[in-house]
Design a protein around this motif. Structure first.
Motif, short mmCIF file in Angstrom:
data_model
loop_
_atom_site.label_atom_id
_atom_site.label_comp_id
_atom_site.label_asym_id
_atom_site.label_seq_id
_atom_site.Cartn_x
_atom_site.Cartn_y
_atom_site.Cartn_z
N ILE A 14 0.86 -1.17 0.00
CA ILE A 14 0.00 0.00 0.00
C ILE A 14 0.90 1.23 0.00
O ILE A 14 2.06 1.16 0.40
CB ILE A 14 -0.96 0.04 1.21
N TYR A 15 0.36 2.33 -0.48
CA TYR A 15 1.10 3.58 -0.45
C TYR A 15 0.79 4.33 0.83
O TYR A 15 -0.37 4.39 1.27
CB TYR A 15 0.74 4.45 -1.65
N VAL A 16 1.82 4.88 1.45
CA VAL A 16 1.67 5.67 2.67
C VAL A 16 2.40 7.00 2.48
O VAL A 16 3.33 7.10 1.69
CB VAL A 16 2.22 4.90 3.90
N ARG A 17 1.96 8.00 3.22
CA ARG A 17 2.60 9.32 3.06
C ARG A 17 3.88 9.42 3.87
O ARG A 17 4.79 10.15 3.53
CB ARG A 17 1.63 10.43 3.43
N ASP A 18 3.96 8.67 4.98
CA ASP A 18 5.13 8.73 5.86
C ASP A 18 5.36 7.31 6.39
O ASP A 18 4.51 6.78 7.11
CB ASP A 18 4.86 9.71 7.00
N GLN A 19 6.48 6.72 6.06
CA GLN A 19 6.72 5.33 6.45
C GLN A 19 6.90 5.15 7.95
O GLN A 19 6.45 4.15 8.50
CB GLN A 19 7.92 4.78 5.68
N ASP A 20 7.53 6.10 8.62
CA ASP A 20 7.67 5.98 10.07
C ASP A 20 6.32 6.04 10.77
O ASP A 20 6.04 5.27 11.68
CB ASP A 20 8.60 7.07 10.62
N GLU A 21 5.46 6.96 10.31
CA GLU A 21 4.12 7.08 10.87
C GLU A 21 3.32 5.80 10.61
O GLU A 21 2.64 5.29 11.51
CB GLU A 21 3.42 8.28 10.21
N ALA A 22 3.41 5.27 9.40
CA ALA A 22 2.70 4.04 9.06
C ALA A 22 3.21 2.86 9.88
O ALA A 22 2.43 2.04 10.37
CB ALA A 22 2.82 3.74 7.56
N LEU A 23 4.53 2.78 10.03
CA LEU A 23 5.12 1.69 10.81
C LEU A 23 4.61 1.72 12.25
O LEU A 23 4.21 0.70 12.80
CB LEU A 23 6.64 1.78 10.77
N ALA A 24 4.60 2.89 12.85
CA ALA A 24 4.11 3.01 14.23
C ALA A 24 2.63 2.62 14.31
O ALA A 24 2.22 1.90 15.22
CB ALA A 24 4.31 4.44 14.74
N PHE A 25 1.83 3.06 13.34
CA PHE A 25 0.41 2.74 13.34
C PHE A 25 0.18 1.23 13.26
O PHE A 25 -0.56 0.66 14.07
CB PHE A 25 -0.29 3.44 12.17
N TYR A 26 0.81 0.59 12.31
CA TYR A 26 0.55 -0.84 12.09
C TYR A 26 1.14 -1.72 13.18
O TYR A 26 0.57 -2.77 13.50
CB TYR A 26 1.03 -1.27 10.71
N THR A 27 2.25 -1.33 13.79
CA THR A 27 2.83 -2.16 14.85
C THR A 27 2.24 -1.83 16.22
O THR A 27 1.93 -2.73 16.98
CB THR A 27 4.37 -2.04 14.89
N GLU A 28 2.08 -0.56 16.54
CA GLU A 28 1.64 -0.16 17.87
C GLU A 28 0.13 -0.17 18.04
O GLU A 28 -0.38 -0.39 19.13
CB GLU A 28 2.18 1.23 18.21
N ARG A 29 -0.61 0.08 16.96
CA ARG A 29 -2.07 0.19 17.08
C ARG A 29 -2.82 -1.02 16.54
O ARG A 29 -3.81 -1.44 17.11
CB ARG A 29 -2.55 1.45 16.39
N VAL A 30 -2.36 -1.56 15.41
CA VAL A 30 -3.08 -2.67 14.79
C VAL A 30 -2.55 -4.02 15.26
O VAL A 30 -3.28 -5.00 15.29
CB VAL A 30 -3.03 -2.56 13.24
N GLY A 31 -1.28 -4.08 15.66
CA GLY A 31 -0.73 -5.32 16.20
C GLY A 31 0.11 -6.14 15.23
O GLY A 31 0.40 -7.30 15.49
N PHE A 32 0.51 -5.54 14.11
CA PHE A 32 1.39 -6.23 13.18
C PHE A 32 2.82 -6.18 13.71
O PHE A 32 3.13 -5.49 14.67
CB PHE A 32 1.34 -5.58 11.80
N GLN A 33 3.71 -6.94 13.06
CA GLN A 33 5.12 -6.97 13.43
C GLN A 33 5.97 -6.55 12.24
O GLN A 33 5.61 -6.81 11.09
CB GLN A 33 5.51 -8.38 13.84
N VAL A 34 7.12 -5.93 12.50
CA VAL A 34 8.05 -5.58 11.43
C VAL A 34 8.61 -6.86 10.82
O VAL A 34 9.01 -7.76 11.54
CB VAL A 34 9.22 -4.72 11.96
N HIS A 35 8.61 -6.92 9.51
CA HIS A 35 9.25 -8.05 8.83
C HIS A 35 10.57 -7.59 8.23
O HIS A 35 11.62 -8.15 8.53
CB HIS A 35 8.35 -8.63 7.74
N THR A 36 10.54 -6.55 7.39
CA THR A 36 11.75 -6.07 6.73
C THR A 36 11.77 -4.54 6.76
O THR A 36 10.76 -3.90 6.48
CB THR A 36 11.79 -6.53 5.25
#
Length: 139
Positions: A14-36
């Motif tokens: 997916i396209y995001v405007r800010d990767q750091d913001e998206a990373l924090a959202f998906y890991t801290e709020r949705v519960g995903f984990q960093v893969h790469t």
């Protein structure tokens, strides 16, 4: 004799405007984990995964070089911000419980859990405007 091959989708992005913001959202709020999370100059390959789906990655990509020229980059950024991209679907065992867990981590829902079509679904957007449907698996 031909050798059998295995194929499958490994990464959907997916396209995001800010990767750091998206990373924090998906890991801290949705519960995903960093893969790469790797960089090559200005380009960053960033993927996350759902803890129950280790073989599938969601790419969090910024529109732009080396994949897009400036005009295409601007168009994609505008489309994402307006929520014009197709929604993604997160299947869960219990929609209401999943939404409550995400809400306690700061996810704001655009649609509260609603019973329809023999199941329960809800909706939210990520900070870039990407729409998500949370759908309860049918029993």
């Amino acid at each position: 004799m031909t050798q059998a091959t295995t194929q499958g989708i490994q990464v959907a992005g997916i396209y995001v405007r800010d990767q750091d913001e998206a990373l924090a959202f998906y890991t801290e709020r949705v519960g995903f984990q960093v893969h790469t999370d790797v960089r090559n100059g200005d380009y960053r390959w960033l993927t996350v995964r759902h803890p129950d789906q280790p073989d599938f990655q969601l790419g969090l990509f910024r529109p732009g070089p080396p994949l897009h020229d400036e005009a295409t980059t601007q168009t994609l950024q505008q489309m994402v911000a307006k929520g014009a991209m197709p929604p993604l679907v997160l299947q869960v065992d219990d929609c209401r419980a999943a939404c409550e867990r995400m809400r306690t981590h700061g996810v704001e829902f655009t649609q509260e859990p609603t019973e329809r079509y023999g199941t329960v679904d809800a909706g939210f957007r990520d900070p870039s405007g990407n729409g998500w449907k949370v759908i309860q698996a049918r029993r």
